[in-house]
Write a protein that holds these residues in place. Structure first.
Motif, PDB file in Angstrom:
ATOM      1  N   ARG A 215      -0.035  -8.272  -6.106  1.00 37.20           N
ATOM      2  CA  ARG A 215      -0.897  -9.162  -5.344  1.00 37.20           C
ATOM      3  C   ARG A 215      -1.902  -8.316  -4.563  1.00 37.20           C
ATOM      4  O   ARG A 215      -1.633  -7.160  -4.232  1.00 37.20           O
ATOM      5  CB  ARG A 215      -0.091 -10.015  -4.365  1.00 37.20           C
ATOM      6  CG  ARG A 215       0.817 -11.033  -5.038  1.00 37.20           C
ATOM      7  CD  ARG A 215       0.016 -12.124  -5.723  1.00 37.20           C
ATOM      8  NE  ARG A 215       0.868 -13.160  -6.257  1.00 37.20           N
ATOM      9  CZ  ARG A 215       1.393 -13.161  -7.462  1.00 37.20           C
ATOM     10  NH1 ARG A 215       1.159 -12.154  -8.285  1.00 37.20           N
ATOM     11  NH2 ARG A 215       2.153 -14.176  -7.875  1.00 37.20           N
ATOM     12  N   HIS A 216      -3.052  -8.903  -4.280  1.00 33.03           N
ATOM     13  CA  HIS A 216      -4.105  -8.200  -3.548  1.00 33.03           C
ATOM     14  C   HIS A 216      -4.316  -8.861  -2.193  1.00 33.03           C
ATOM     15  O   HIS A 216      -4.240 -10.085  -2.055  1.00 33.03           O
ATOM     16  CB  HIS A 216      -5.408  -8.214  -4.353  1.00 33.03           C
ATOM     17  CG  HIS A 216      -5.350  -7.379  -5.595  1.00 33.03           C
ATOM     18  ND1 HIS A 216      -5.823  -6.090  -5.645  1.00 33.03           N
ATOM     19  CD2 HIS A 216      -4.835  -7.652  -6.810  1.00 33.03           C
ATOM     20  CE1 HIS A 216      -5.621  -5.598  -6.861  1.00 33.03           C
ATOM     21  NE2 HIS A 216      -5.025  -6.532  -7.584  1.00 33.03           N
TER      22      HIS A 216
ATOM     23  N   ALA B  63       0.851  -1.191   0.000  1.00 27.84           N
ATOM     24  CA  ALA B  63       0.000   0.000   0.000  1.00 27.84           C
ATOM     25  C   ALA B  63       0.888   1.243   0.000  1.00 27.84           C
ATOM     26  O   ALA B  63       0.693   2.174   0.771  1.00 27.84           O
ATOM     27  CB  ALA B  63      -0.932  -0.003   1.217  1.00 27.84           C
ATOM     28  N   ALA B  64       1.888   1.239  -0.876  1.00 31.83           N
ATOM     29  CA  ALA B  64       2.947   2.237  -0.798  1.00 31.83           C
ATOM     30  C   ALA B  64       3.079   3.029  -2.089  1.00 31.83           C
ATOM     31  O   ALA B  64       2.440   2.734  -3.100  1.00 31.83           O
ATOM     32  CB  ALA B  64       4.280   1.565  -0.466  1.00 31.83           C
ATOM     33  N   HIS B  65       3.935   4.034  -2.038  1.00 30.37           N
ATOM     34  CA  HIS B  65       4.096   4.987  -3.129  1.00 30.37           C
ATOM     35  C   HIS B  65       5.342   4.680  -3.931  1.00 30.37           C
ATOM     36  O   HIS B  65       6.430   4.536  -3.374  1.00 30.37           O
ATOM     37  CB  HIS B  65       4.180   6.408  -2.573  1.00 30.37           C
ATOM     38  CG  HIS B  65       3.039   6.734  -1.670  1.00 30.37           C
ATOM     39  ND1 HIS B  65       1.768   6.914  -2.143  1.00 30.37           N
ATOM     40  CD2 HIS B  65       2.960   6.863  -0.325  1.00 30.37           C
ATOM     41  CE1 HIS B  65       0.957   7.175  -1.128  1.00 30.37           C
ATOM     42  NE2 HIS B  65       1.660   7.135  -0.014  1.00 30.37           N
ATOM     43  N   MET B  66       5.181   4.595  -5.234  1.00 32.91           N
ATOM     44  CA  MET B  66       6.300   4.362  -6.139  1.00 32.91           C
ATOM     45  C   MET B  66       6.419   5.625  -6.989  1.00 32.91           C
ATOM     46  O   MET B  66       5.691   5.827  -7.956  1.00 32.91           O
ATOM     47  CB  MET B  66       6.032   3.134  -6.994  1.00 32.91           C
ATOM     48  CG  MET B  66       5.643   1.913  -6.172  1.00 32.91           C
ATOM     49  SD  MET B  66       4.892   0.606  -7.140  1.00 32.91           S
ATOM     50  CE  MET B  66       6.302  -0.074  -7.982  1.00 32.91           C
ATOM     51  N   LEU B  67       7.325   6.503  -6.615  1.00 37.64           N
ATOM     52  CA  LEU B  67       7.385   7.828  -7.226  1.00 37.64           C
ATOM     53  C   LEU B  67       7.983   7.816  -8.617  1.00 37.64           C
ATOM     54  O   LEU B  67       8.869   7.039  -8.919  1.00 37.64           O
ATOM     55  CB  LEU B  67       8.214   8.772  -6.356  1.00 37.64           C
ATOM     56  CG  LEU B  67       7.565   9.284  -5.080  1.00 37.64           C
ATOM     57  CD1 LEU B  67       8.511  10.233  -4.395  1.00 37.64           C
ATOM     58  CD2 LEU B  67       6.255   9.973  -5.391  1.00 37.64           C
ATOM     59  N   GLU B  68       7.497   8.739  -9.437  1.00 35.12           N
ATOM     60  CA  GLU B  68       8.099   9.044 -10.719  1.00 35.12           C
ATOM     61  C   GLU B  68       8.444  10.530 -10.730  1.00 35.12           C
ATOM     62  O   GLU B  68       7.950  11.304  -9.915  1.00 35.12           O
ATOM     63  CB  GLU B  68       7.140   8.722 -11.866  1.00 35.12           C
ATOM     64  CG  GLU B  68       6.971   7.235 -12.106  1.00 35.12           C
ATOM     65  CD  GLU B  68       6.171   6.983 -13.366  1.00 35.12           C
ATOM     66  OE1 GLU B  68       6.699   6.367 -14.277  1.00 35.12           O
ATOM     67  OE2 GLU B  68       5.011   7.426 -13.425  1.00 35.12           O
TER      68      GLU B  68
ATOM     69  N   ALA C 138      15.012  -0.478 -11.838  1.00 37.99           N
ATOM     70  CA  ALA C 138      16.331  -1.081 -11.677  1.00 37.99           C
ATOM     71  C   ALA C 138      16.305  -2.275 -10.734  1.00 37.99           C
ATOM     72  O   ALA C 138      17.089  -3.201 -10.876  1.00 37.99           O
ATOM     73  CB  ALA C 138      17.318  -0.038 -11.159  1.00 37.99           C
ATOM     74  N   VAL C 139      15.428  -2.238  -9.748  1.00 35.34           N
ATOM     75  CA  VAL C 139      15.346  -3.306  -8.756  1.00 35.34           C
ATOM     76  C   VAL C 139      13.992  -4.004  -8.923  1.00 35.34           C
ATOM     77  O   VAL C 139      12.959  -3.340  -8.934  1.00 35.34           O
ATOM     78  CB  VAL C 139      15.470  -2.742  -7.323  1.00 35.34           C
ATOM     79  CG1 VAL C 139      15.473  -3.878  -6.314  1.00 35.34           C
ATOM     80  CG2 VAL C 139      16.732  -1.901  -7.191  1.00 35.34           C
ATOM     81  N   PRO C 140      13.970  -5.334  -9.067  1.00 34.16           N
ATOM     82  CA  PRO C 140      12.690  -6.041  -9.203  1.00 34.16           C
ATOM     83  C   PRO C 140      11.737  -5.671  -8.064  1.00 34.16           C
ATOM     84  O   PRO C 140      12.106  -5.729  -6.893  1.00 34.16           O
ATOM     85  CB  PRO C 140      13.100  -7.517  -9.140  1.00 34.16           C
ATOM     86  CG  PRO C 140      14.506  -7.528  -9.655  1.00 34.16           C
ATOM     87  CD  PRO C 140      15.120  -6.250  -9.161  1.00 34.16           C
ATOM     88  N   SER C 141      10.516  -5.283  -8.436  1.00 33.63           N
ATOM     89  CA  SER C 141       9.583  -4.730  -7.452  1.00 33.63           C
ATOM     90  C   SER C 141       8.226  -5.420  -7.516  1.00 33.63           C
ATOM     91  O   SER C 141       7.767  -5.825  -8.579  1.00 33.63           O
ATOM     92  CB  SER C 141       9.384  -3.224  -7.695  1.00 33.63           C
ATOM     93  OG  SER C 141      10.616  -2.552  -7.633  1.00 33.63           O
ATOM     94  N   ALA C 142       7.609  -5.528  -6.350  1.00 36.05           N
ATOM     95  CA  ALA C 142       6.260  -6.070  -6.238  1.00 36.05           C
ATOM     96  C   ALA C 142       5.385  -5.056  -5.517  1.00 36.05           C
ATOM     97  O   ALA C 142       5.874  -4.256  -4.709  1.00 36.05           O
ATOM     98  CB  ALA C 142       6.260  -7.393  -5.477  1.00 36.05           C
ATOM     99  N   LEU C 143       4.111  -5.087  -5.810  1.00 39.16           N
ATOM    100  CA  LEU C 143       3.146  -4.200  -5.169  1.00 39.16           C
ATOM    101  C   LEU C 143       2.051  -5.046  -4.531  1.00 39.16           C
ATOM    102  O   LEU C 143       1.432  -5.875  -5.204  1.00 39.16           O
ATOM    103  CB  LEU C 143       2.533  -3.239  -6.191  1.00 39.16           C
ATOM    104  CG  LEU C 143       1.409  -2.328  -5.682  1.00 39.16           C
ATOM    105  CD1 LEU C 143       1.931  -1.375  -4.617  1.00 39.16           C
ATOM    106  CD2 LEU C 143       0.790  -1.547  -6.839  1.00 39.16           C
ATOM    107  N   ILE C 144       1.834  -4.872  -3.238  1.00 45.26           N
ATOM    108  CA  ILE C 144       0.721  -5.515  -2.539  1.00 45.26           C
ATOM    109  C   ILE C 144      -0.343  -4.447  -2.309  1.00 45.26           C
ATOM    110  O   ILE C 144      -0.114  -3.470  -1.592  1.00 45.26           O
ATOM    111  CB  ILE C 144       1.161  -6.131  -1.207  1.00 45.26           C
ATOM    112  CG1 ILE C 144       2.214  -7.223  -1.452  1.00 45.26           C
ATOM    113  CG2 ILE C 144      -0.034  -6.705  -0.457  1.00 45.26           C
ATOM    114  CD1 ILE C 144       2.750  -7.857  -0.184  1.00 45.26           C
ATOM    115  N   VAL C 145      -1.488  -4.620  -2.937  1.00 43.34           N
ATOM    116  CA  VAL C 145      -2.586  -3.664  -2.858  1.00 43.34           C
ATOM    117  C   VAL C 145      -3.588  -4.137  -1.821  1.00 43.34           C
ATOM    118  O   VAL C 145      -4.016  -5.301  -1.847  1.00 43.34           O
ATOM    119  CB  VAL C 145      -3.286  -3.511  -4.221  1.00 43.34           C
ATOM    120  CG1 VAL C 145      -4.451  -2.529  -4.121  1.00 43.34           C
ATOM    121  CG2 VAL C 145      -2.298  -3.043  -5.277  1.00 43.34           C
TER     122      VAL C 145
END
Length: 655
Positions: free
Chosen positions: A207-208, A106-111, A177-184
């Motif tokens: 993943r949810h 539930a986090a922020h991935m900034l651009e 650059a770093v393999p990333s996953a998002l848990i919603v």
């Protein structure tokens, strides 16, 4: 500031660094950390300066704290960032070489270009990047559940230059650059929908999780399991050095001793693998007979995929199965079902104990003894088919494949019919990926039930196998009370799981090959040979039960050290083209025999005659009752298990 969790008994694997969000301090992880440690993780938490009471601290201070914390850790690191914690993590992750994976909760991935402000020492975001060039985003652009006075303070304290300078550095895009996953979190109301939708396209794995913004408080066990799952799926950035079980126990890191020809990283036996393992096995066989792999709970194993080597190793006394010895090789908290006293049974034993235990049950499962069960198996089958005919569309697993073998084995053991359905729930964690909490609950229920059942058989024995086993134990020291309970557990689980999936996999194979289905309908005498081909083509056991090396063993050009776990894939061996021409084709006229679906050697499945008989009756009478059978849904899910090759459901329509 930080705190380290765990001690000398912690496995030396990737350290999981926990970075909290703006609303929480490091104590927010208190419920999650024990669940993670039970799975073998070493954890470390970061205390962000902006949330620790310093009114002058902001994003730069948080990023600096995260960077310093990560650089102080020796060995590979996976980072779990919650909510705002994703901001400093994204800023610094690429600059710290030992960061292998990023998991955003539930986090922020900034651009680049996203505005950040720091109200009351905490950071906030606008709902959508399109609002951005406005120097002062309107109050409603901030989190909609933030109290109005906080939002007003945020706008008042907006520092455009600081925010712009910080976010422009995001052009490095650490999440690329770093393999990333998002848990919603599905019920999360703290992150705008547009923001979440855009992030879904940025993460490598999504993943949810049910619940709101802070599942580490409400669902720590479930969250820990999901963290295990996504880190199993994500590839690792950096070196490809593997960690052996022996090195983990010693707290050291070393390169596994395999030949220079084995240069690929360890295979991940993850959720994608469970859904379709055959392409993975095909590539592995082509590369060599054995290679390192990573299983559930990040367990390092050696995977054997070729027929000749698999058959030889299944009967190699240098590969042991004794659960009491095996459990000592697992990293702390990762033994799963092997930590249960119920697993101290015949299948997880070595001679002479195995010889003694097997002798007691062999006579109950000979082909001659099993043949006497045919009338009762046919009666149960016909009753189930009557019910299926009335509805026409159903889940074959629920209506047929499960109730038939569970009824047969329970009658054989003398287990009341009213308890049959309970066993499906409580045996599942022993054969599929499950959380530590699920495993504990399943063990407690099964142990209490079977202990009570054995006591009842001792007080009032019946004409059943379990009563015979109790009687044997009462006559001498050939079976202890614990051995009776664990034997009952083994016979119950193995006695139905294998046949459930044999029946369902066979029906699915026939539906997928109409020509073979028509041939079997036209000539029912093919049925015994057809069952052997079903066992070879898509057998009910994926990987044989766990073995470990008691001394170094050479397999091809690879030397497997002592004290290593070995996975022998029966499914892969049975599709080896060097043993079976055109192995991916279902051929009911293929000469039978030789397949490894029931294993090989002293641990060959004792219940194989019963499984064959049940499958022949079930498939023969199913095809005889219905002139047409087809899939009710094209979407099928396989169980998350390296042991069992079985479907979760099999919806079909018949007429």
């Amino acid at each position: 500031m930080s705190c380290e969790n765990g001690g000398e008994n912690v496995v030396n694997k990737e350290t999981l660094v926990l970075v909290h969000g703006a609303w929480h301090g490091p104590s927010c992880w208190d419920r999650l950390v024990p669940e993670l440690e039970e799975r073998g993780w070493r954890t470390s938490t970061v205390d962000l300066p902006s949330t620790s009471g310093d009114p002058h601290a902001g994003m730069y201070d948080d990023a600096r704290a995260v960077r310093e914390h990560l650089r102080a850790i020796e060995g590979p690191v996976t980072v779990l960032a919650h909510s705002y914690g994703g901001v400093p993590v994204t800023e610094v992750a690429e600059t710290v070489p030992n960061v292998r994976r990023l998991v955003y909760l539930a986090a922020h991935m900034l651009e680049a270009g996203e505005a950040v402000v720091t109200p009351l020492g905490g950071p906030w975001f606008p709902q959508d990047a399109e609002l951005l060039p406005a120097p002062e985003p309107p109050v409603e652009a901030l989190y909609h559940d933030v109290p109005a006075q906080w939002a007003e303070a945020a706008v008042a304290r907006l520092r455009p230059q600081s925010a712009r300078a910080f976010t422009e550095r995001q052009t490095r895009a650490s999440w690329r650059a770093v393999p990333s996953a998002l848990i919603v979190c599905d019920d999360d109301r703290s992150m705008p929908d547009l923001f979440i939708k855009r992030q879904l396209t940025m993460a490598g794995v999504v993943r949810h999780l049910p619940g709101s913004h802070s599942p580490f408080l409400s669902r720590p066990g479930e969250l820990a399991g999901l963290i295990d799952e996504v880190t199993d799926v994500l590839p690792a950035r950096g070196d490809r050095t593997a960690v052996s079980a022996g090195a983990r126990r010693a707290g050291e890191r070393r390169t596994l001793r395999y030949s220079e020809s084995v240069t690929d990283p360890a295979l991940n036996l993850d959720r994608a693998f469970f859904q379709d393992p055959h392409p993975v096995y095909r590539r592995a066989r082509e590369a060599g007979p054995v290679r390192p792999a990573t299983a559930h709970r990040r367990l390092r194993v050696w995977l054997v995929t070729r027929y000749a080597e698999a058959r030889e190793l299944l009967n190699d006394p240098r590969l042991a199965k004794d659960s009491a010895r095996a459990v000592k090789l697992f990293p702390p908290g990762t033994a799963g079902p092997y930590a249960s006293s119920l697993s101290a049974h015949m299948l997880n034993s070595d001679p002479p104990d195995h010889t003694r235990l097997r002798k007691l049950v062999n006579k109950a499962f000979t082909a001659r003894t099993v043949s006497r069960l045919r009338p009762r198996i046919e009666q149960i089958t016909d009753g189930l088919l009557d019910g299926m005919a009335e509805v026409g569309e159903f889940d074959l697993m629920e209506s047929f494949a499960f109730p038939l073998p569970i009824a047969v084995i329970c009658e054989l053991l003398g287990i009341p019919a009213a308890d049959h359905d309970e066993f499906r729930t409580w045996t599942a964690p022993f054969v599929a990926a499950s959380s530590a909490e699920e495993m504990r609950e399943a063990h407690a229920w099964m142990h209490a039930y079977l202990t009570g059942l054995v006591a009842a058989k001792r007080a009032a024995p019946g004409e059943d196998l379990l009563s015979e086993l109790v009687h044997i134990s009462d006559e001498g020291d050939r079976l202890t009370a614990d051995e009776v309970v664990s034997m009952a557990f083994l016979l119950l689980v193995a006695g139905h799981e294998t046949t459930v999936n044999l029946i369902a996999n066979s029906v699915l194979a026939l539906i997928g090959d109409p020509a073979q289905l028509a041939a079997l309908r036209a000539d029912p005498s093919l049925l015994p040979g057809a069952v052997e081909e079903f066992l070879r083509f898509e057998g009910p056991i994926n990987i044989a039960t766990l073995r470990f090396t008691t001394e170094p063993i050479r397999v091809g050009d690879v030397e497997i050290p002592e004290g290593e776990f070995v996975f022998i894939s029966l499914l892969a061996a049975n599709r080896d083209p060097s043993r079976y021409p055109d192995p991916d084709r279902l051929d009911l006229t293929r000469p039978g025999g030789g397949h490894l679906a029931f294993g090989h050697g002293i641990h060959y499945c004792v219940g194989a005659p019963l499984a064959r008989l049940e499958a022949q009756i079930a498939i023969g009478r199913l095809l005889g009752r219905f002139s047409s059978i087809e899939l009710g849904s094209p979407v099928l899910q396989w169980r998350a298990s390296t042991l069992i090759r079985g479907l979760q459901t099999l919806p079909v329509r018949v007429r």
